[in-house]
Structure formats: structure tokens, C-alpha cells
Design an enzyme around this catalytic site. Sequence first.
Site, PDB file in Angstrom:
ATOM      1  CG  HIS A 192      -2.146  -0.422   0.865  1.00  0.00           C
ATOM      2  ND1 HIS A 192      -2.860  -1.404   1.973  1.00  0.00           N
ATOM      3  CD2 HIS A 192      -3.032  -0.796  -0.254  1.00  0.00           C
ATOM      4  CE1 HIS A 192      -4.015  -1.805   1.599  1.00  0.00           C
ATOM      5  NE2 HIS A 192      -4.186  -1.561   0.206  1.00  0.00           N
ATOM      6  NE  ARG A 289      -5.550  -2.114  -9.758  1.00  0.00           N
ATOM      7  CZ  ARG A 289      -5.004  -0.885  -9.924  1.00  0.00           C
ATOM      8  NH1 ARG A 289      -5.648   0.281  -9.857  1.00  0.00           N
ATOM      9  NH2 ARG A 289      -3.699  -0.833 -10.048  1.00  0.00           N
ATOM     10  NE  ARG A 324      -7.696  -6.976 -12.353  1.00  0.00           N
ATOM     11  CZ  ARG A 324      -7.070  -6.699 -11.565  1.00  0.00           C
ATOM     12  NH1 ARG A 324      -5.641  -6.592 -11.805  1.00  0.00           N
ATOM     13  NH2 ARG A 324      -7.477  -6.042 -10.307  1.00  0.00           N
ATOM     14  CD  GLU A 413      -2.730 -11.723 -13.488  1.00  0.00           C
ATOM     15  OE1 GLU A 413      -2.666 -10.661 -12.465  1.00  0.00           O
ATOM     16  OE2 GLU A 413      -3.326 -12.220 -13.788  1.00  0.00           O
ATOM     17  CG  ASN A 436       2.113  -5.718  -9.482  1.00  0.00           C
ATOM     18  OD1 ASN A 436       2.831  -5.145  -9.795  1.00  0.00           O
ATOM     19  ND2 ASN A 436       0.804  -5.061  -9.120  1.00  0.00           N
ATOM     20  NE  ARG A 447       0.997  -8.917  -4.924  1.00  0.00           N
ATOM     21  CZ  ARG A 447      -0.042  -8.534  -5.786  1.00  0.00           C
ATOM     22  NH1 ARG A 447      -0.217  -9.299  -6.794  1.00  0.00           N
ATOM     23  NH2 ARG A 447      -0.395  -7.406  -5.875  1.00  0.00           N
ATOM     24  CB  CYS A 484      -1.566  -3.190 -16.691  1.00  0.00           C
ATOM     25  SG  CYS A 484      -2.104  -5.097 -16.445  1.00  0.00           S
TER      26      CYS A 484
END
Length: 556
Positions: A192, A289, A324, A413, A436, A447, A484
Amino acid sequence: MTSEPHTSHADGLTGLGVSPGRTAGPVYRMSPPPTLPADVPPVADPAGEVSAAAAALRFVADELTRLSRQVAGTASEVLDTEAMMAVDPTLADAVARRVDAGRPAAWAVTDAVAEQQEAFAAIGGYIAERAADLADVRDRAVARLLGLPMPGLPAPGEPYVLIAEDLSPADTALLGPRVLAIVTRRGGPTSHTAILAKARGLPAVVGCAGILDLPDATPVSVDGTTGVVSVVAAAAVPEVREAAARDRARLSSLTGPGRTADGRPVPLLLNVGGVADVVADAEGVGLFRTEFLFLDRTTAPTVDEQARAYAEVFAAVPGKIVLRTLDAGADKPLPFLGLATEDNPALGVRGLRVARDHPAVLADQLAAVARAAAETGADVQVMAPMVATAAEAAEFAAAVRSAGLPVAGVMIEVPGAALRARALLEAVDFVSIGTNDLSQYTMAADRTNGELAGLLDPWQPAVLELVARTARAGAAAGKPVGVCGESAGDPLLALVYTGLGVTSLSMSGSVLPAVRASLAARSFADCEYLARLALDAPDAATARRAVAGSVAGAAT
């Protein structure tokens, strides 16, 4: 060692640069969380203790909700989510059990949160990332119960660089104008702290070991692109800030489409969660999103509800919009889905896989998107998350087209999808790389684990190899390949991605000017050279230094 160290550098401390920009100022640390007294008082009135704990948690939820109304976009969503955690019945039940075991309210809250944090860590993925949110809920509730000051930001009376072990979403969302930059000892590129600092345009470095060894008021310079934090003389602080101000002025003067110095187009798009994240100086949206509509619901939103929400965003965006579909699952549990608990949810039923048992959720979402697109006339493209095989890609593309939407894509991904990108691109019209999760799965590093931040670094050559392979597949098929993930907003890594053959970059609006300027200063041949430097490096830190050094050398 399991992870590359981010501790020292010839110029000072280093971590992961997660939000670009330079500045300088004295460091000041967060005020410490409240400390429970060593002596635990007896519980004379269990019902009263439970009531006091519930009131404190409700106060925390109300305060976070109030604060969320003072901000917008991602910051508001994050605060609302934390507020919901504070009044989660599961937490309340855990507190009551602790009181029954003889723990007073403040101790019961502390124990119950620790229990939930352990459970979140065991789940992994997105849920494990919420452990810091729970810690903030705990600290605020305990402070309320003990009558202590609320934990929060320092107020030294001068602009400063905020340093901390880690930051809660509330801390990051509410940073005042005196905060020049953020440096944390923990955290990774998708924390965050990273996401919200980028949204606010603040230079930020995470995973910086040794930063808390600096005494308050120590002057430092911070480079959020390279991740270098250097102790400087107090007299040098104004010089660094003036140079940074000139950089910002130069960046703001650059407008227009993204392209290299020799004119190769590289469209610069936005990652958004709603209208508040849309900025005018972009060429469209590369990642919309849609999870915000589904959070904390016991029933799925209707097609009408979804269509209205999507249309609001579509109408605000000039240019294409890549939406998405719902990225949920056992690592991002949504109550209405009723998914079973999994031993390893990050590798379980998530993303497109949810549609296997809940096909109506995907069908309704596609119907709503098609309706909103028709109503607004927007150029909408739809992609699915967590796609692993060409068969999954083909099945999703068929569903998209059956809904009346002409352009279907998938996210890359999963390493298996990158390795078979040619086959996937036979079934879909484009792919977008989510760096990510691709980093997490490629490097086998959670992660959410700050100790593995070096492995999660998107500069890892193994991850770049998969990006390159996917880009080559797109070139062979004559189809677009975008990035992205958060890494697309790194002005140096954007050059590498372009040199690898990526055709568009999607990022937070605040970092778009820096990426535009970085591309405009280099030819495509320059980008190809930088890409080779990064691919040939033995590790992420060396790759970053090699590219940064080459760019700096060319600029002098």
C-alpha cells in the site's frame, strides 16, 4: 541468502524505488504504537470489557470512514476496506473469546488481531497484504481503550522525509503537504505504501534496511527511481529540492502521446479503480479494476448496478479502456462467492478460475460491460486475470464475443502463460503483462513478504526474460503486448520494457509525466540497448544500476 540485499550502496542506503522523483530533507519517524502496561489487570466485568472493545473498534471504523471522505480514489477505497475490518464480526468474536479467557479489552484486541494476522499470513496473497491494515486497527483501538494519543504522523514543524518500519494505509492516505518523501524498512513494490505514494506523486523507497538507524533530523536525499537514500549536508538540501523542482516543471511542460525520441509510439495509459483515478493527460485506460463493485457484498451486484458504474468511468475516459474482469478468489475472498478455504490460495481458485464454479458472475459482468459500452460509445476491450493456458484464453474470448464485445485479451501473470504466449495470442486480440504477480510466481516469493522484496523486484532478469518472450510473441502475431503492473510507472524500467518490444504502458496518473519524459529523451535503439543491459545482468540490483548509470551518463 534468499533475497538480494537492499542495504548499502556507494552513495548511501538502498531499497526498492517504488515511486519516482527526487527530494531532500530531514528524516522524522512515525510516533510509536501504544504499548500495553506490563501488569495485566484482572477482568472484573467481562461484559463491560467486551462492550468497551466493541465501542473502541466502532470508533476506529467511524474515524477511518470519516477520513476516507477526505480523500478520493484508491486512498478512499483502502480506508473503507480497513474500516470494514475494524467491525468484522470475526474479530469481535475473537475479542470476546479472549475476554472470556481473562484478558482485559486492550489485551483482548491485541491478541485477537495477532490471531487474525497469523490466519491472513497463512492464506497468503492479497489477504496477507492486509496484515498491516489489521495492525493499524489494533493500534488505534488500543490507544482509544487506554486513553493514549492516536498513533500517527510526526509534526516537526518543517518539511520532512517520513521514515518508518512500515506504513498503514491510513497513514499513507492522509500524508500532509509537509511530507516530502517516504522511506520504509519493510514493504515491497506492491505494498500500500508503494501504490498510494505513487498515486500522490511522492518519491518513495521501501525495503530499505538501515533507514531506522538514522537519528531524527538527519538530512537525506531520496531518489524514488533508483532507490538510493543518501545522508547529505544540511546545506545541500535546498540544492536538491531546487533541482527536483526544475525536474517537475520540465515534466509538466511535456504533453502529448507517449513516444521515443525518434517517434516510436508507446501509448501511456492509466491504471484506475474508478472515476477519481482518471487524469486528462493520458491516452486511455490500460487497467480498469472492477473489484470495487464487489467488495463486502453478500450478493453479487446486478447487471444494472454494474452497467451504471462502468458507464460512469467509460464516459470519463477519452480513448480506449481495457477492463479487467473480476480478479477475486480465495486470496481475495468475496463473501457472495462462498469459496472454500484453500491451503495455498495464491495458487488456487482465483481470477478467471472462479468462473468455473460461478459462470453467472462472469456472464453478468460481460453483459453489463457490453451495455455500458453501447450506451457511452466507448472503445472497451476486456481481459481476464490469472489465465494459464491457451484453452482458457480461447474459452474466455468466446464468452467476450458472445456478449457482443469485439476485443478480448488476457493477462500474462503466470509463467506458463508467458512461455506459451504465442499459443494464447492465437486465441485473443492482445495480452497485458501483470508484473506484480508475474514476479511473485516466477521467483517463488510471496509478494506480501517484505523480507523477499529483492526477489520481488521487477528488475529481476528472469522476469524480464518472460516479458521479452511475450513481446516477441506479440510481434510475431502482430498483436499488442502491454504492461499494466506497477513497474510500468518506473521511468527507467519503462525504457527497458520498450526496448523489449512492449507496445503500451499503463500506470498511475501521477507518474505518467516522468515516464513520458524518459521515453522522449531516448531513441528506440537506446531502449533496445538498455534492455540488453538489463537482461545480461546477473541480478535485479545490478540491472537497475547498469541502466541508471547508462542513462545518467548519456544525460551528462
